[in-house]
Write a protein that holds these residues in place. Structure first.
Motif, PDB file in Angstrom:
ATOM      1  N   UNK A  54      37.856  31.729  -1.116  1.00 19.77           N
ATOM      2  CA  UNK A  54      38.632  30.514  -0.874  1.00 19.77           C
ATOM      3  C   UNK A  54      38.136  29.309  -1.666  1.00 19.77           C
ATOM      4  N   UNK A  55      36.829  29.251  -1.960  1.00 18.48           N
ATOM      5  CA  UNK A  55      36.265  28.142  -2.735  1.00 18.48           C
ATOM      6  C   UNK A  55      34.909  28.560  -3.276  1.00 18.48           C
ATOM      7  N   UNK A  56      34.326  27.708  -4.099  1.00 18.43           N
ATOM      8  CA  UNK A  56      33.052  28.044  -4.742  1.00 18.43           C
ATOM      9  C   UNK A  56      31.837  27.762  -3.878  1.00 18.43           C
ATOM     10  N   UNK A  57      32.032  27.215  -2.680  1.00 16.11           N
ATOM     11  CA  UNK A  57      30.911  26.879  -1.804  1.00 16.11           C
ATOM     12  C   UNK A  57      30.910  27.697  -0.520  1.00 16.11           C
ATOM     13  N   UNK A  58      31.589  28.797  -0.520  1.00 13.15           N
ATOM     14  CA  UNK A  58      31.771  29.581   0.700  1.00 13.15           C
ATOM     15  C   UNK A  58      30.592  30.518   0.952  1.00 13.15           C
ATOM     16  N   UNK A  76      40.674  34.041   8.180  1.00 15.07           N
ATOM     17  CA  UNK A  76      40.297  32.662   8.473  1.00 15.07           C
ATOM     18  C   UNK A  76      38.802  32.526   8.227  1.00 15.07           C
ATOM     19  N   UNK A  77      38.408  31.548   7.395  1.00 19.13           N
ATOM     20  CA  UNK A  77      37.000  31.301   7.093  1.00 19.13           C
ATOM     21  C   UNK A  77      36.584  30.003   7.765  1.00 19.13           C
ATOM     22  N   UNK A  78      35.590  30.103   8.652  1.00 21.74           N
ATOM     23  CA  UNK A  78      35.048  28.935   9.337  1.00 21.74           C
ATOM     24  C   UNK A  78      33.838  28.424   8.568  1.00 21.74           C
ATOM     25  N   UNK A  83      33.135  22.059   4.060  1.00 18.56           N
ATOM     26  CA  UNK A  83      33.584  21.140   5.110  1.00 18.56           C
ATOM     27  C   UNK A  83      34.796  21.621   5.896  1.00 18.56           C
ATOM     28  N   UNK A  84      35.625  22.457   5.311  1.00 18.11           N
ATOM     29  CA  UNK A  84      36.934  22.742   5.894  1.00 18.11           C
ATOM     30  C   UNK A  84      37.136  24.224   6.213  1.00 18.11           C
ATOM     31  N   UNK A  85      38.034  24.474   7.154  1.00 17.98           N
ATOM     32  CA  UNK A  85      38.461  25.831   7.467  1.00 17.98           C
ATOM     33  C   UNK A  85      39.460  26.262   6.396  1.00 17.98           C
ATOM     34  N   UNK A  86      39.354  27.497   5.937  1.00 16.66           N
ATOM     35  CA  UNK A  86      40.295  28.055   4.970  1.00 16.66           C
ATOM     36  C   UNK A  86      40.992  29.248   5.608  1.00 16.66           C
ATOM     37  N   UNK A  87      42.245  29.450   5.230  1.00 15.82           N
ATOM     38  CA  UNK A  87      42.981  30.590   5.776  1.00 15.82           C
ATOM     39  C   UNK A  87      44.030  31.053   4.783  1.00 15.82           C
ATOM     40  N   UNK A  88      44.435  32.290   4.958  1.00 12.93           N
ATOM     41  CA  UNK A  88      45.536  32.861   4.175  1.00 12.93           C
ATOM     42  C   UNK A  88      46.028  34.116   4.878  1.00 12.93           C
ATOM     43  N   UNK A  99      48.219  32.114  -1.204  1.00 12.73           N
ATOM     44  CA  UNK A  99      47.094  31.289  -1.633  1.00 12.73           C
ATOM     45  C   UNK A  99      46.290  30.809  -0.432  1.00 12.73           C
ATOM     46  N   UNK A 100      45.003  30.576  -0.662  1.00 15.16           N
ATOM     47  CA  UNK A 100      44.148  30.000   0.374  1.00 15.16           C
ATOM     48  C   UNK A 100      44.614  28.580   0.674  1.00 15.16           C
ATOM     49  N   UNK A 101      44.649  28.229   1.950  1.00 19.49           N
ATOM     50  CA  UNK A 101      44.959  26.867   2.413  1.00 19.49           C
ATOM     51  C   UNK A 101      43.747  26.350   3.146  1.00 19.49           C
ATOM     52  N   UNK A 102      43.594  25.026   3.207  1.00 18.99           N
ATOM     53  CA  UNK A 102      42.483  24.441   3.945  1.00 18.99           C
ATOM     54  C   UNK A 102      43.002  23.535   5.041  1.00 18.99           C
TER      55      UNK A 102
END
Length: 104
Positions: A54-58, A76-78, A83-88, A99-102
């Motif tokens: 979902x991002x480069x800091x996960x 769902x990534x907690x 800083x944020x929750x990501x989901x797809x 696409x991943x959403x935050x």
């Protein structure tokens, strides 16, 4: 089970049970291939090794996967180090991942 116990006045901390039993993922994996219901812990310090992240800091995050079937899956990534929750979810018509959403 959780709701039945809740109704009977015996609450169970379901999240605590899930997190204690989380499967630890390797530092290099493909998010697209994770399609089994479960709780996963994303440890490690090198998220760049994982594909379709979902991002480069996960890192140091929890990943929850809800799968009704191989084509009806939500991830769902907690946050851990992000800083944020990501989901797809998997698009059931095309069988491609959306696409991943935050959630901010």
């Amino acid at each position: 089970m959780f709701f039945a116990n809740y109704l009977n006045g015996n609450t169970v901390n379901l999240i605590s049970v899930l997190l204690k039993n989380a499967e630890i993922l390797q530092t290099s994996f493909n998010y697209n291939e994770l399609k089994s219901t479960g709780t996963y812990y994303l440890s490690g310090t090198r998220p760049m090794l994982s594909d379709n992240r979902p991002n480069d800091e996960c890192t140091n995050c929890y990943l929850l996967i809800f799968a009704y079937s191989a084509t009806r899956v939500t991830q769902i990534v907690f946050p851990g180090n992000y800083k944020y929750i990501s989901y797809r979810s998997l698009n059931t018509d095309s069988k491609n991942w959306n696409e991943w959403k935050t959630v901010k």
